[in-house]
Motif scaffolding. Sequence first.
Motif, PDB file in Angstrom:
ATOM      1  N   PRO A 243       0.821  -1.218   0.000  1.00 17.72           N
ATOM      2  CA  PRO A 243       0.000   0.000   0.000  1.00 17.72           C
ATOM      3  C   PRO A 243       0.851   1.262   0.000  1.00 17.72           C
ATOM      4  O   PRO A 243       1.919   1.317   0.599  1.00 17.72           O
ATOM      5  CB  PRO A 243      -0.803  -0.126   1.304  1.00 17.72           C
ATOM      6  N   GLY A 244       0.355   2.247  -0.716  1.00 21.60           N
ATOM      7  CA  GLY A 244       1.056   3.524  -0.745  1.00 21.60           C
ATOM      8  C   GLY A 244       2.152   3.612  -1.791  1.00 21.60           C
ATOM      9  O   GLY A 244       2.741   4.684  -1.975  1.00 21.60           O
ATOM     10  N   ILE A 245       2.449   2.496  -2.471  1.00 22.62           N
ATOM     11  CA  ILE A 245       3.476   2.516  -3.515  1.00 22.62           C
ATOM     12  C   ILE A 245       2.775   2.799  -4.848  1.00 22.62           C
ATOM     13  O   ILE A 245       1.962   1.995  -5.307  1.00 22.62           O
ATOM     14  CB  ILE A 245       4.239   1.183  -3.579  1.00 22.62           C
ATOM     15  N   PRO A 246       3.053   3.923  -5.476  1.00 19.85           N
ATOM     16  CA  PRO A 246       2.311   4.312  -6.689  1.00 19.85           C
ATOM     17  C   PRO A 246       2.751   3.519  -7.913  1.00 19.85           C
ATOM     18  O   PRO A 246       3.863   2.980  -7.965  1.00 19.85           O
ATOM     19  CB  PRO A 246       2.680   5.787  -6.836  1.00 19.85           C
ATOM     20  N   PRO A 247       1.903   3.446  -8.923  1.00 16.47           N
ATOM     21  CA  PRO A 247       2.300   2.815 -10.185  1.00 16.47           C
ATOM     22  C   PRO A 247       3.377   3.631 -10.888  1.00 16.47           C
ATOM     23  O   PRO A 247       3.413   4.859 -10.761  1.00 16.47           O
ATOM     24  CB  PRO A 247       1.006   2.816 -11.006  1.00 16.47           C
ATOM     25  N   VAL A 248       4.246   2.950 -11.618  1.00 11.58           N
ATOM     26  CA  VAL A 248       5.239   3.643 -12.441  1.00 11.58           C
ATOM     27  C   VAL A 248       4.542   4.620 -13.375  1.00 11.58           C
ATOM     28  O   VAL A 248       5.031   5.724 -13.634  1.00 11.58           O
ATOM     29  CB  VAL A 248       6.059   2.616 -13.267  1.00 11.58           C
ATOM     30  N   ALA A 249       3.346   4.220 -13.862  1.00  9.94           N
ATOM     31  CA  ALA A 249       2.610   5.030 -14.835  1.00  9.94           C
ATOM     32  C   ALA A 249       2.183   6.395 -14.306  1.00  9.94           C
ATOM     33  O   ALA A 249       1.806   7.268 -15.093  1.00  9.94           O
ATOM     34  CB  ALA A 249       1.387   4.262 -15.322  1.00  9.94           C
TER      35      ALA A 249
END
Length: 337
Positions: A243-249
């Motif tokens: 959780p809290g880790i955003p997508p590279v995109a």
Amino acid sequence: MTFLPGRRAALGKVLLHLLGGALLAAGAPTMAHAAYPDKPIRVIVGFPPGGPNDLIARMISNKLGENLGQAVVVENRPGANAEVAAAYVAKATPDGYTVLFGSSGALTISPNMKADLPYDPAKDFTPLIAVADNPMLLVVAATSPYKTTADIVNAARAKPGGLTYASAGTGSPTHLAGALFASMAGLNILHVPYKGGGPAMTDLIGGQVQMYFAGIPTALPLIHGGKLRPLAITGPASSPVAPGIPPVADTPGLKGYEASIWYGFLAPAGTPPEVVKIFDNAVSKVLADPKVQRQFANDGSQITDVRGEQFANMMRDEKAKWGAIVKQIGLAAKPGQ
């Protein structure tokens, strides 16, 4: 010719004996298949111990042995992005006792990059069952100065060729994830291939390379242990286990970025359908185990349970997808390559 009663009886016994032998011989394959497995099964993994392929293979194989009533032994044969293991299994006897635990790299990426592979994924294997699909995490060492994906992009632009990214081998999903990242962002980042995710992770933590697109199962323990810092996930959205880790995109210049790894069992072409069914059903039973499902969820993996023709179609579609990316980044196979 006239036969005496005694001779007629003797001849009858001989004919019955010969007929019985012929029937037994004709029924032998069915009997042998019905007895499967009657000896240990080897699961060949194309990477060293410690990487996601090895961890997932062992997690399933432990329970699989219980379901089949035979030992299921994981054997590591690393080399050439698991191509060594794939070639070995492709030439094995198709009896269900030597199977490959494969993933995207050697089976759907390498065929786009090499014209002289010693195996044809579409012809030399019987797809058994695909068990999982999972995104990767873009990670750096905990001591790294980079706190976000944008930091990586900015540093790479400021010093072309000055940053390095590790992979589990040339042509592996971790390689293509990094190559796609560099291509979409217009970066010059040096690729450093390793013989598996374990060695790549070791050098990342040691500072020999700056970044790595890691399998979630191997990255999470090191993240929780304070060895690695996660910057982004390669899926379209954040994962419940990260959780809290955003997508590279979400990073400017990387809109639409997405990459994942699938895992599955394959046997040599010509493996009898009866054996395939027994093996697949036993693996499916493992995947239905609540403890196994929790382990997969904790590792960020999505259970797939895709079999036979559907698995073959998935491999074909994946090959086409990665083929377009390989061509885009200039790694497509050339005649004589």
